[in-house]
Motif scaffolding. Structure first.
Motif, mmCIF file in Angstrom:
data_model
loop_
_atom_site.group_PDB
_atom_site.id
_atom_site.type_symbol
_atom_site.label_atom_id
_atom_site.label_comp_id
_atom_site.label_asym_id
_atom_site.label_seq_id
_atom_site.Cartn_x
_atom_site.Cartn_y
_atom_site.Cartn_z
ATOM 1 N N ASN A 34 2.032 -2.086 -5.041
ATOM 2 C CA ASN A 34 1.088 -3.027 -4.424
ATOM 3 C C ASN A 34 0.979 -2.802 -2.917
ATOM 4 O O ASN A 34 -0.102 -2.931 -2.330
ATOM 5 N N THR A 35 2.101 -2.468 -2.291
ATOM 6 C CA THR A 35 2.083 -2.172 -0.859
ATOM 7 C C THR A 35 1.219 -0.952 -0.577
ATOM 8 O O THR A 35 0.407 -0.942 0.354
ATOM 9 N N GLU A 36 1.387 0.085 -1.385
ATOM 10 C CA GLU A 36 0.602 1.305 -1.203
ATOM 11 C C GLU A 36 -0.876 1.050 -1.461
ATOM 12 O O GLU A 36 -1.748 1.619 -0.779
ATOM 13 N N LYS A 37 -1.171 0.187 -2.417
ATOM 14 C CA LYS A 37 -2.556 -0.142 -2.724
ATOM 15 C C LYS A 37 -3.228 -0.836 -1.545
ATOM 16 O O LYS A 37 -4.369 -0.521 -1.181
ATOM 17 N N LEU A 38 -2.515 -1.766 -0.918
ATOM 18 C CA LEU A 38 -3.063 -2.473 0.237
ATOM 19 C C LEU A 38 -3.190 -1.530 1.428
ATOM 20 O O LEU A 38 -4.181 -1.574 2.167
ATOM 21 N N HIS A 39 -2.193 -0.685 1.631
ATOM 22 C CA HIS A 39 -2.242 0.312 2.698
ATOM 23 C C HIS A 39 -3.471 1.207 2.534
ATOM 24 O O HIS A 39 -4.199 1.495 3.507
ATOM 25 N N LYS A 40 -3.731 1.647 1.314
ATOM 26 C CA LYS A 40 -4.873 2.518 1.026
ATOM 27 C C LYS A 40 -6.185 1.794 1.279
ATOM 28 O O LYS A 40 -7.143 2.380 1.805
#
Length: 242
Positions: A154-160
């Motif tokens: 989820n963190t990577e998704k928001l970062h992206k």
């Protein structure tokens, strides 16, 4: 073992008083060469932390007793920095309007508003913690996800997401380097999601972002290798010793 950036500073302060380490290269060479009982891991952690900070290759030579810095190409140096993430995973969010020198153009977005915005976009579905960062003037907020594989995803998704809409780390650094002026990011701001989309910049927190965290998050954060976490997630589970 990876050291927190705070530990790096403590080491540097300590060694700065020694005439033996008159430059950074000699300090890092000492960290590689030292085999003091009980301190080997700490020295290697220092070696890696300084190398990452300066864009040097962190690979440890196996067939030599000396060490010399190998400067990495810019892309590799950036990738090396971005591999050392804070754990549990965190996204740092900046409200760019708060750096505006004109108070009337500053648009406060409370933590509840940030949380509602992210939930509305579908990026937050489970437990997260939203708090003020540093400085605690509503200009920086941190969103901490669970320290799990889904939390990291989820963190990577928001970062992206922030990167794709040109509101990521590089975009934030570019706009604040524009003589400290952020008015171009506030004039288009409107009520509701439009305002959040114009004013909020975000990215996954790495080791150099420790100073943006509030005391509690900084105290309980550690630095981990993103690559090692992903390798662990992809490692097949062995059954019956096979």
């Amino acid at each position: 073992m990876l050291l927190l950036l705070v530990q790096l500073f403590l080491y540097l302060c300590f060694y700065s008083y020694s005439k033996e380490f008159i430059d950074t290269q000699r300090l890092v060479n000492h960290a590689f060469m030292s085999h003091k009982v009980g301190l080997r891991a700490q020295h290697l952690g220092l070696h890696k932390a300084v190398c990452v900070l300066l864009g040097w290759d962190t690979t440890l030579p196996l067939d030599t007793v000396t060490w010399a810095p190998q400067v990495l190409p810019e892309a590799e140096a950036v990738a090396q920095k971005e591999d050392l993430i804070l754990w549990p995973p965190i996204v740092v969010i900046h409200n760019i309007s708060m750096s505006n020198n004109i108070p009337q153009e500053q648009k406060v977005i409370p933590m509840e508003g940030v949380l509602a915005y992210l939930r509305g976009k579908g990026f937050i579905t489970g437990r997260v913690n939203v708090s003020l960062g540093r400085p605690a003037d509503q200009s920086v907020m941190v969103v901490k996800f669970l320290g799990t594989f889904p939390g990291l995803a989820n963190t990577e998704k928001l970062h992206k997401y922030f990167s794709e809409i040109k509101r990521g780390r590089v975009d934030f650094q570019r706009i604040i380097s524009n003589d400290g002026k952020s008015s171009s990011g506030t004039k288009k701001g409107k009520e509701g999601n439009k305002m959040e989309e114009q004013l909020l910049y975000g990215y996954m927190a790495i080791s150099e972002d420790l100073d943006k965290l509030d005391f509690n998050n900084r105290k309980w954060s550690v630095i981990k290798s993103r690559k090692e976490i992903q390798e662990l997630a992809n490692d097949p589970v062995k059954v019956d010793g096979r």
